[in-house]
Design a protein around this motif. Structure first.
Motif, mmCIF file in Angstrom:
data_model
loop_
_atom_site.group_PDB
_atom_site.id
_atom_site.type_symbol
_atom_site.label_atom_id
_atom_site.label_comp_id
_atom_site.label_asym_id
_atom_site.label_seq_id
_atom_site.Cartn_x
_atom_site.Cartn_y
_atom_site.Cartn_z
ATOM 1 N N THR A 245 0.845 -1.195 0.000
ATOM 2 C CA THR A 245 0.000 0.000 0.000
ATOM 3 C C THR A 245 0.876 1.239 0.000
ATOM 4 O O THR A 245 1.814 1.347 0.794
ATOM 5 C CB THR A 245 -0.917 0.015 1.232
ATOM 6 N N ALA A 246 0.545 2.174 -0.893
ATOM 7 C CA ALA A 246 1.296 3.424 -0.995
ATOM 8 C C ALA A 246 0.369 4.599 -0.799
ATOM 9 O O ALA A 246 -0.738 4.639 -1.339
ATOM 10 C CB ALA A 246 1.979 3.511 -2.360
ATOM 11 N N ARG B 198 -1.715 -1.846 6.467
ATOM 12 C CA ARG B 198 -0.296 -1.614 6.275
ATOM 13 C C ARG B 198 -0.084 -0.384 5.396
ATOM 14 O O ARG B 198 -0.944 -0.028 4.582
ATOM 15 C CB ARG B 198 0.405 -2.815 5.669
ATOM 16 N N ILE B 199 1.038 0.265 5.579
ATOM 17 C CA ILE B 199 1.471 1.360 4.714
ATOM 18 C C ILE B 199 2.936 1.105 4.397
ATOM 19 O O ILE B 199 3.810 1.273 5.252
ATOM 20 C CB ILE B 199 1.298 2.738 5.385
ATOM 21 N N ASP B 200 3.191 0.673 3.191
ATOM 22 C CA ASP B 200 4.551 0.302 2.796
ATOM 23 C C ASP B 200 5.330 1.478 2.225
ATOM 24 O O ASP B 200 6.561 1.521 2.334
ATOM 25 C CB ASP B 200 4.490 -0.804 1.739
ATOM 26 N N LEU C 211 1.895 10.891 12.140
ATOM 27 C CA LEU C 211 0.649 10.197 12.467
ATOM 28 C C LEU C 211 0.591 8.810 11.818
ATOM 29 O O LEU C 211 0.018 7.877 12.399
ATOM 30 C CB LEU C 211 -0.541 11.041 12.021
ATOM 31 N N LEU C 212 1.151 8.673 10.629
ATOM 32 C CA LEU C 212 1.134 7.390 9.929
ATOM 33 C C LEU C 212 2.312 6.492 10.308
ATOM 34 O O LEU C 212 2.306 5.291 9.999
ATOM 35 C CB LEU C 212 1.156 7.614 8.410
ATOM 36 N N LEU C 213 3.309 7.062 10.967
ATOM 37 C CA LEU C 213 4.556 6.337 11.208
ATOM 38 C C LEU C 213 4.394 5.025 11.981
ATOM 39 O O LEU C 213 5.052 4.028 11.631
ATOM 40 C CB LEU C 213 5.560 7.249 11.909
ATOM 41 N N PRO C 214 3.555 4.966 13.019
ATOM 42 C CA PRO C 214 3.413 3.667 13.703
ATOM 43 C C PRO C 214 2.981 2.547 12.761
ATOM 44 O O PRO C 214 3.509 1.427 12.836
ATOM 45 C CB PRO C 214 2.349 3.955 14.764
ATOM 46 N N ARG C 215 2.061 2.832 11.858
ATOM 47 C CA ARG C 215 1.613 1.817 10.909
ATOM 48 C C ARG C 215 2.719 1.496 9.893
ATOM 49 O O ARG C 215 2.890 0.350 9.487
ATOM 50 C CB ARG C 215 0.353 2.305 10.194
ATOM 51 N N ILE C 216 3.445 2.512 9.487
ATOM 52 C CA ILE C 216 4.567 2.306 8.563
ATOM 53 C C ILE C 216 5.615 1.395 9.207
ATOM 54 O O ILE C 216 6.141 0.483 8.569
ATOM 55 C CB ILE C 216 5.200 3.658 8.163
ATOM 56 N N TYR D 52 6.476 13.344 22.145
ATOM 57 C CA TYR D 52 5.653 12.514 21.253
ATOM 58 C C TYR D 52 6.474 11.356 20.705
ATOM 59 O O TYR D 52 7.593 11.532 20.235
ATOM 60 C CB TYR D 52 5.128 13.362 20.103
ATOM 61 N N GLU D 53 5.922 10.163 20.780
ATOM 62 C CA GLU D 53 6.667 8.952 20.437
ATOM 63 C C GLU D 53 5.937 8.167 19.347
ATOM 64 O O GLU D 53 5.084 7.312 19.641
ATOM 65 C CB GLU D 53 6.805 8.087 21.709
ATOM 66 N N PRO D 54 6.248 8.417 18.079
ATOM 67 C CA PRO D 54 5.571 7.712 16.987
ATOM 68 C C PRO D 54 6.262 6.426 16.557
ATOM 69 O O PRO D 54 5.846 5.801 15.588
ATOM 70 C CB PRO D 54 5.621 8.746 15.865
#
Length: 310
Positions: A18-19, A99-101, A138-143, A307-309
């Protein structure tokens, strides 16, 4: 047609990946969407104008109708001039995507007249840096859960003329210069890349790589404010020099290279042009400024200092 046109030759597939691509209903962003779509990716077009993005998605599907093993295209509304919109977009993506690849921070504005975003930031700094800074965090944890993953920040050679004015990031007291403000925002892109890479490795996250790049001088809508800022004479000069400009297809190649090519799969925190590593300006290599910019950006977008992403 530009004179210097390195091409990404990788045939890597993106099936099952996913992009997320910002600002991609025109120009190099649209080319990047089509490239990933043809490689089999699930592509999220994060754009300010949903109608234009939907139309662009249909145009891409029509252009690739004869091809097989295509991916999927989803349109999501994102206005980088509004932190509320950034948060809303990230929330929707995280609720839907497992997922975010790939995250391609492509959107931007260039040399526009002085103005402020919804949250009171100078438009170029707010859009080109702060909006993408918040979206990325905000997206980094999923990345980080989708490794191996890559984050690509589209900067510019204009970063070489940029300085970070920490005393007046939003040009509230300083006489406004559109080109200097643009340079500051593009320098911020490179410094953000450097600091994000450092923090990822500090947290022992080794499979999320970060890239910044100069796509080249491209004939796209990005230059639409030039006449407003500098007058018709400069616009006519740019028109006369159009043969030196890249097409969007040519301009997208370094972005695509950083996102998919096997040759840079183990690289991170570096700056690229023409599908190769280039040395950025001295200012872009200032570690103290990179750390300070991170800290200041957290405050500006309303995130706590701790803040801890990751």
């Amino acid at each position: 047609m530009g004179w210097f046109n390195a091409m990404c030759t990788s045939v890597a597939r993106l099936d099952g990946k996913t992009a997320v691509i910002t600002g991609c209903n025109t120009g190099i962003g649209k080319v990047t969407v089509q490239d990933f779509f043809e490689r089999g990716a699930r592509v999220i077009m994060a754009c300010r104008n949903r109608e234009k993005a939907t139309q662009a998605a249909e145009e891409i599907k029509q252009a690739t109708a004869s091809k097989s093993n295509l991916g999927e295209i989803i349109v999501e509304e994102l206005d980088l001039m509004s932190l509320k919109s950034v948060r809303s977009c990230a929330e929707k993506i995280l609720a839907r995507e497992k997922r975010i690849d790939l995250l391609i921070n492509n959107a931007g504005v260039m040399t526009c007249p002085y103005g402020k975003t919804e949250d009171g930031f100078e438009i170029q700094f707010g859009t080109n840096h702060l909006g993408h800074f918040l979206l990325t965090l905000l997206l980094l944890p999923r990345i980080c859960q989708s490794t191996p993953a890559r984050i690509v920040n589209v900067s510019s050679v204009a970063h070489e003329r940029g300085t970070i004015n920490f005393d007046d990031l939003n040009w509230s007291q300083t006489p406004y210069s559109a080109i200097k403000a643009y340079g500051q925002s593009k320098l911020a892109n490179v410094l953000f890349t450097k600091e994000l890479h450092r923090k990822l490795r500090e947290k022992n996250i080794k499979d999320v790589n970060v890239y910044s790049l100069h796509p080249g001088v491209i004939k796209t809508e990005l230059a639409r404010h030039v006449a407003d800022t500098y007058g018709k004479g400069v616009k006519l000069l740019m028109s006369a020099m159009r043969w030196f400009f890249k097409t969007p297809l040519q301009g997208a190649q370094t972005t695509i290279y950083c996102a998919v090519d096997e040759k840079c799969a183990s690289e991170s925190g570096l700056y690229y042009a023409e599908c190769a590593v280039k040395e950025p300006s001295q200012a872009a290599q200032n570690e103290a400024d990179a750390k300070r910019l991170w800290s200041e950006s957290l405050k500006l977008v309303g995130l706590p200092e701790n803040y801890e992403p990751f």
